[in-house]
Design a protein around this motif. Structure first.
Motif, short mmCIF file in Angstrom:
data_model
loop_
_atom_site.label_atom_id
_atom_site.label_comp_id
_atom_site.label_asym_id
_atom_site.label_seq_id
_atom_site.Cartn_x
_atom_site.Cartn_y
_atom_site.Cartn_z
N ARG A 75 -65.23 -28.87 28.86
CA ARG A 75 -64.15 -27.97 28.45
C ARG A 75 -63.13 -28.71 27.59
O ARG A 75 -62.64 -28.17 26.59
CB ARG A 75 -63.49 -27.37 29.69
CG ARG A 75 -62.60 -26.16 29.39
CD ARG A 75 -61.99 -25.61 30.67
NE ARG A 75 -63.02 -25.23 31.63
CZ ARG A 75 -63.23 -25.83 32.79
NH1 ARG A 75 -62.50 -26.88 33.15
NH2 ARG A 75 -64.17 -25.40 33.62
N SER A 78 -64.50 -29.26 24.09
CA SER A 78 -64.91 -28.09 23.30
C SER A 78 -64.02 -27.84 22.09
O SER A 78 -64.52 -27.61 20.98
CB SER A 78 -64.94 -26.85 24.19
OG SER A 78 -63.65 -26.59 24.75
N ILE A 79 -62.70 -27.90 22.25
CA ILE A 79 -61.80 -27.56 21.14
C ILE A 79 -61.87 -28.62 20.04
O ILE A 79 -62.03 -28.29 18.85
CB ILE A 79 -60.35 -27.39 21.66
CG1 ILE A 79 -60.28 -26.22 22.65
CG2 ILE A 79 -59.40 -27.15 20.49
CD1 ILE A 79 -58.92 -26.00 23.26
N LEU A 189 -61.58 -15.04 27.34
CA LEU A 189 -61.69 -16.46 27.02
C LEU A 189 -61.61 -17.36 28.25
O LEU A 189 -61.69 -18.58 28.14
CB LEU A 189 -60.61 -16.87 26.02
CG LEU A 189 -60.87 -16.37 24.59
CD1 LEU A 189 -59.68 -16.64 23.70
CD2 LEU A 189 -62.11 -17.03 24.00
N ASN A 190 -61.44 -16.77 29.43
CA ASN A 190 -61.46 -17.56 30.66
C ASN A 190 -62.61 -17.15 31.58
O ASN A 190 -62.66 -17.56 32.74
CB ASN A 190 -60.13 -17.40 31.41
CG ASN A 190 -59.01 -18.21 30.77
OD1 ASN A 190 -58.86 -19.40 31.02
ND2 ASN A 190 -58.23 -17.57 29.91
N ASP A 197 -68.08 -22.22 31.36
CA ASP A 197 -66.90 -21.68 30.69
C ASP A 197 -67.24 -21.18 29.29
O ASP A 197 -68.03 -21.80 28.57
CB ASP A 197 -65.82 -22.77 30.61
CG ASP A 197 -64.46 -22.21 30.28
OD1 ASP A 197 -64.32 -21.63 29.20
OD2 ASP A 197 -63.54 -22.37 31.10
N LEU A 199 -65.51 -21.27 26.66
CA LEU A 199 -65.13 -22.23 25.62
C LEU A 199 -66.25 -23.22 25.32
O LEU A 199 -66.47 -23.62 24.18
CB LEU A 199 -63.87 -22.99 26.04
CG LEU A 199 -62.60 -22.18 26.27
CD1 LEU A 199 -61.43 -23.10 26.58
CD2 LEU A 199 -62.28 -21.31 25.08
N ILE A 202 -68.78 -21.47 23.18
CA ILE A 202 -68.33 -21.38 21.79
C ILE A 202 -68.59 -22.69 21.06
O ILE A 202 -69.08 -22.71 19.92
CB ILE A 202 -66.83 -21.02 21.74
CG1 ILE A 202 -66.60 -19.60 22.27
CG2 ILE A 202 -66.29 -21.13 20.31
CD1 ILE A 202 -65.15 -19.22 22.40
N PHE A 203 -68.26 -23.81 21.72
CA PHE A 203 -68.53 -25.13 21.13
C PHE A 203 -70.02 -25.29 20.84
O PHE A 203 -70.43 -25.76 19.77
CB PHE A 203 -68.03 -26.22 22.08
CG PHE A 203 -68.37 -27.62 21.65
CD1 PHE A 203 -68.44 -27.97 20.31
CD2 PHE A 203 -68.63 -28.60 22.61
CE1 PHE A 203 -68.76 -29.28 19.92
CE2 PHE A 203 -68.94 -29.90 22.23
CZ PHE A 203 -69.03 -30.23 20.88
N ALA A 258 -60.83 -22.89 16.78
CA ALA A 258 -60.16 -23.75 17.76
C ALA A 258 -58.83 -23.16 18.19
O ALA A 258 -58.43 -23.28 19.36
CB ALA A 258 -59.96 -25.15 17.18
N MET A 261 -59.50 -20.59 20.75
CA MET A 261 -59.87 -21.23 22.03
C MET A 261 -58.64 -21.74 22.77
O MET A 261 -58.52 -21.57 23.98
CB MET A 261 -60.85 -22.36 21.75
CG MET A 261 -62.18 -21.88 21.18
SD MET A 261 -63.20 -23.24 20.54
CE MET A 261 -63.70 -24.05 22.06
N ARG A 265 -56.89 -20.79 26.42
CA ARG A 265 -56.70 -21.82 27.44
C ARG A 265 -55.25 -21.94 27.88
O ARG A 265 -54.96 -22.15 29.06
CB ARG A 265 -57.20 -23.16 26.89
CG ARG A 265 -57.17 -24.30 27.87
CD ARG A 265 -57.81 -25.54 27.26
NE ARG A 265 -57.72 -26.69 28.14
CZ ARG A 265 -58.17 -27.89 27.85
NH1 ARG A 265 -58.77 -28.11 26.70
NH2 ARG A 265 -58.04 -28.88 28.70
#
Length: 352
Positions: A75, A78-79, A189-190, A197, A199, A202-203, A258, A261, A265
């Motif tokens: 997690r 990811s961003i 998104l959570n 997760d 996120l 997405i990554f 990002a 995301m 978060r």
């Protein structure tokens, strides 16, 4: 009557053939050949990651291998990972983008402005994603146009965008934190999908898309060609300027993703989002084996680079070490990665 010979009738004595001395190039050692190729570079990254994991297991105990901790590492990666994918394409083409962190902060602010959230309340929270992506691609296109058509050095153009985007974000937010009011956006998104997760998913999707673009499309081959030899690429018929513009647009889109995301978060948009993220992204790309001069790089290597730094940070947190020590360790890793690049990217027999 004797015939007279003209100069054309005279046969010149044959000259000995000229010989060109050829300097024999010593063969590369098996180790050098291994680490100079993509398989060897990725194997080295896997080994480095395993060593960090081993250190974490020894120093942090059983808690390090808990599923929750593994998901925490992913997690956290990811961003930065999403931003690093766009940065990889730019650097492979011989460019650099110092503005992605500021663009990310600007996109997070734009998506949480009161006017946007009012429209979201009347329509759908997906509008926030559209706004963040639009801001990212707009900033990326500005970078690309200034660099490609304005012929401004990428370092200076993106440095100017770094300052301008951060300042614009502060003006729009009035130096305040803008809270996300859409519960649907935050909930989405959570959420977890298959226990992982959203996120992280997405990554994974962005990294997969980046891999396909680089390795399975003409766009990717042209990106590598431009980074290898810009003039040769132009002579081969590639529209280098337009291609460069779209590369920075892709980096901007990644910054916009990002931003979405980090909104999910933190549930808030602020001009401070993304500070120094550009440096973390560049570090991950370089550690992943992408040459700063362009012409070589992989998305797979970048993913490993991101995971190495995320895992290292987790090990430091597990052992209650300060962020200053983390920074020193990151600096050492970057220097070692660059030295290895210089060592194994040289042809055999070269000096210096």
């Amino acid at each position: 009557m004797s015939e007279q010979t003209t100069p054309a009738d005279v046969v010149a004595p044959s000259e000995p053939p000229t010989t060109t001395s050829v300097v024999a190039t010593p063969p590369q050692s098996p180790l050098r050949r291994l680490f100079a190729g993509p398989v060897g570079r990725n194997a080295g990254l896997v080994l480095a990651l395993l060593l960090i994991v081993l250190v974490g297991a020894i120093t942090a105990g059983d808690t390090f291998f808990q599923v929750n901790n593994m998901l925490t590492i992913l997690r956290q990666a990811s961003i930065i990972g999403v931003i690093s994918v766009g940065m990889t394409l730019v650097i492979i083409a011989g460019g650099i983008d110092l503005s992605v962190g500021s663009v990310m902060g600007l996109a997070s602010v734009a998506a949480t402005l009161a006017a946007v959230q009012d429209l979201v309340a009347q329509t759908h929270w997906f509008l926030m994603i559209v706004v963040a992506l639009a801001v990212g691609i707009a900033a990326g296109l500005v970078n690309g146009i200034v660099i490609a058509y304005g012929k401004v050095v990428a370092f200076m153009a993106t440095l100017a965008m770094l300052v301008a985007a951060r300042g614009l974000a502060e003006i729009l937010a009035e130096r305040r934190t803008l809270v996300v009011e859409s519960r649907g956006f935050i909930t989405f998104l959570n959420e977890d999908f298959l226990g992982v997760d959203i996120l992280i998913w997405i990554f994974a999707l962005v990294a997969a898309a980046g891999w396909i673009i680089l390795n399975r499309t003409t766009f990717g081959r042209r990106t590598v060609a431009i980074g290898g030899n810009r003039e040769a690429a132009r002579l081969a018929g590639i529209d280098v300027k337009r291609h460069t513009m779209w590369l920075y647009a892709i980096a901007g889109v990644c910054a916009g993703i990002a931003a979405v995301m980090i909104l999910g978060r933190t549930t808030a948009g602020t001009s401070t989002h993304g500070q120094l993220y550009e440096l973390d992204a560049i570090a991950a790309v370089v550690v992943g084996g992408t040459l700063l001069v362009g012409g070589r790089g992989t998305i797979t290597g970048t993913v490993f680079g991101v995971l190495i730094f995320a895992t290292l940070s987790n090990v430091f947190v597990q052992n209650n070490l300060s962020s200053s020590v983390q920074a020193v360790a990151k600096g050492i890793i970057i220097v070692v990665a660059v030295l290895l690049q210089q060592r194994f990217s040289k042809p055999a027999g070269s000096r210096g």
